[in-house]
Design an enzyme around this catalytic site. Sequence first.
Site, PDB file in Angstrom:
ATOM      1  N   GLU A  80       0.816  -1.223   0.000  1.00  0.00           N
ATOM      2  CA  GLU A  80       0.000   0.000   0.000  1.00  0.00           C
ATOM      3  C   GLU A  80       0.845   1.266   0.000  1.00  0.00           C
ATOM      4  O   GLU A  80       0.593   2.184  -0.769  1.00  0.00           O
ATOM      5  CB  GLU A  80      -0.926   0.043   1.214  1.00  0.00           C
ATOM      6  CG  GLU A  80      -2.251  -0.672   1.054  1.00  0.00           C
ATOM      7  CD  GLU A  80      -2.112  -2.163   1.135  1.00  0.00           C
ATOM      8  OE1 GLU A  80      -1.031  -2.629   1.531  1.00  0.00           O
ATOM      9  OE2 GLU A  80      -3.074  -2.869   0.807  1.00  0.00           O
ATOM     10  N   HIS A 149     -11.056  -4.705  10.172  1.00  0.00           N
ATOM     11  CA  HIS A 149     -11.601  -4.477   8.842  1.00  0.00           C
ATOM     12  C   HIS A 149     -12.834  -3.597   8.865  1.00  0.00           C
ATOM     13  O   HIS A 149     -13.559  -3.538   7.882  1.00  0.00           O
ATOM     14  CB  HIS A 149     -11.994  -5.816   8.193  1.00  0.00           C
ATOM     15  CG  HIS A 149     -10.830  -6.573   7.630  1.00  0.00           C
ATOM     16  ND1 HIS A 149      -9.972  -7.285   8.419  1.00  0.00           N
ATOM     17  CD2 HIS A 149     -10.387  -6.715   6.374  1.00  0.00           C
ATOM     18  CE1 HIS A 149      -9.046  -7.847   7.656  1.00  0.00           C
ATOM     19  NE2 HIS A 149      -9.269  -7.518   6.414  1.00  0.00           N
TER      20      HIS A 149
END
Lengths: 366, 431
Positions: A80, A149
């Site tokens: 990322e 998440h």
Amino acid sequence: NMNQFLLGSRVFASRSFSSAAKEMTVRDALNSALDEEMSADPKVFIMGEEVGEYQGAYKITKGLLDKYGPERVLDTPITEAGFAGIGVGAAYHGLKPIIEFMTFNFSMQAIDHIINSAAKSNYMSAGQISVPIVFRGPNGAAAGVGAQHSQCYAAWYGACPGLKVLAPYSSEDARGLLKSAIRDPDPVVFLENELLYGESFPVSAECFDSSFSLPIGKAKASSCFLSLFLGKDVTITAFSKMVGYALKAAEILAKEGITAEVINLRSIRPLDRPTINASVRKTNRLVTVEEGFPQHGVGAEICASVVEESFEYLDAPVERISGADVPMPYAANLERMAVPQIEDIVRAAKRACYRAAKSVPMAAAA
Amino acid sequence: MATSFFTAKVLPLNSTRSADKPLLGQVLLPSSFLGPSAHKLSLNNAFSLQSQRRSNAVVAVSDVVKDNKSKSKSSISNLLITKEEGLELYEDMVLGRAFEDMCAQMYYRGKMFGFVHLYNGQEAVSTGFIKLLKKEDSVVSTYRDHVHALSKGVPARQVMSELFGKTTGCCRGQGGSMHMFSKEHNVLGGFAFIGEGIPVATGAAFTSKYRREVLKEADCDHVTLAFFGDGTCNNGQFYECLNMAALWKLPIIFVVENNLWAIGMSHLRSTSDPEIWKKGPAFGMPGVHVDGMDVLKVREVANEAVGRARRGEGPTLVECETYRFRGHSLADPDELRDPAEKNHYATRDPITALKKYMFENNLVNEAELKAIDKKIDELVEESVEFADASPVPARNQLLENVFADPRGFGIGPDGRYRCEDPKFTEGTAQV
């Protein structure tokens, strides 16, 4: 305002009854927006994990690899920070990257680039280098995915100067706002919602036009079908999935004689303070709804804004509905308690209208 | 630390895998020297062991030059540079040195403030690499970026003004010492977080490739240089970009300015395998180690690496062994470095070395170099005067340039976009 009422009521009419109005899922709205913008401008490209051959982790980029090729739809390794930074570097030189985070939780690995090299660069370089980049992906809670998440990042990114932060709700929002985001010369954080991807919404005819876009920084006020005028008892602000909950809560409230004006924020940064304040000045009561953590949340900012600008108009304390102040639990019943539900919004609105008993401290309170 | 004599060898152009070449690895000492016991070596020991190697390297400058016939651009002589090139390199290094010295003076006089990181001693790396670039090539740096900006062509007066926080600075005083940006000269920052510039540089290199392949600009062969230090080589983003740059064969050169120290943390104390160049082949790109105190060697290696990138053969990792004569920043008391180490490197001053080379090979005479020294002194003085005389930013500059599209400030209470209100930036911070 009549237009807005009609639009709002049309939303309800179509949702309640079958009609000839066209419908579109949020997923298709996003996919078509990406497709059209990539077709219109060869400088637009998509980068992220599984965006290409897998057709997108949530199938938002379905079909784009076949159409535009691997040089414009890039599958990345799991890096990322690396690929967000690569996107920024490409944007420095005038390309228009769309960086997908599989969820915004993973954006934390890249947050240095979102804030420090994307958001701040136009300022640090005194306007020489702008960063026309879009960071998009699902944000907030899904279903049973656990603490790492499920976080909502609207408040964190909404605090940063130099960023524009958008949170669509319906398909029309998704399509219009994503197109605006891609065309925008500044970094945009585009917060989608996984549970909304499959939901279908009626869309207007102009929404299908490839030049359709929605302005960044303008919220949308709508109300329950059953009220004759726009809501005049309480203002409920919400964004993303909570807009749907707020609209349903408005329906329930209408049956009890409370008309609510629901404001779909659409834009977290810049926040459409005039629309919110104008609504509060009309209704005199405010309930803010968000899925994220309570402290320093979007609701806190809206409350502060209203207190600063419309204090004399408030007839009741501002009610703030947010997610619980805990990491998201896994167990289904606990998860249900950790996220706002429609009945929470109804209860809060009633409290704001002094139609309910004094509030019982809930798990949501700090 | 590895020695530098192998820079005389040519980088094979047809293989990206260093393992295939009898190049760098085999010539080196076995890495057990720098194995686990290295941690137990005191700094003095480690230094003295290395110094033996380094003293060889110093002497080897002339030898390398004489041996090196095949690589030379000017094939008539066996020299590495022509007189014009020599003067250009000398002038650039002297500019870097004089500018940084002036920065130190100005800082202690209170004209400059905040964090200032000076480049004294490392000029050979900046000059050696950047003087080979075209204007369209990009440079990305860290907070130690003044000299990179100067070498790339940003006028000294603009850099000095920026450091003074004046509106005539290259970033109108909004960036500061650590954030030098210049769109005209393709200086893409200036980043305070180490490692942050590497993905941005990789993105700039990605743009070159994208323009060539997707936008069909066939002649787009721009390369990008990413400068960073030894400390950065332990950071995750470095490895992420080595991977992606090699994977997608991006035209980027990763230039490690290994000055052995990350503030007060010695490279040997923080790195499991201190030989950074080795990390290149692990990702499928050549890793080269070069004596960063010798501008001619750096230039040779740079030429090779830039050529590779331009031809589309992919990235290179170049580790330059160099040293910073001053502390990490002007606020650093610099107490942890051994004075003997500092003295040793002072004898390897790159400017002195280039001077010596040019005299020995009769490229220039004393007077010409003195003329350059004088010219640079005047330039730096003039840049200080310019910066002093420049105005500080006006109040309304506070809210400018946050967005390219200032409608990002949202809608004001009157229902129009705030930026459309002529009084928007007039003097209050109320947004």
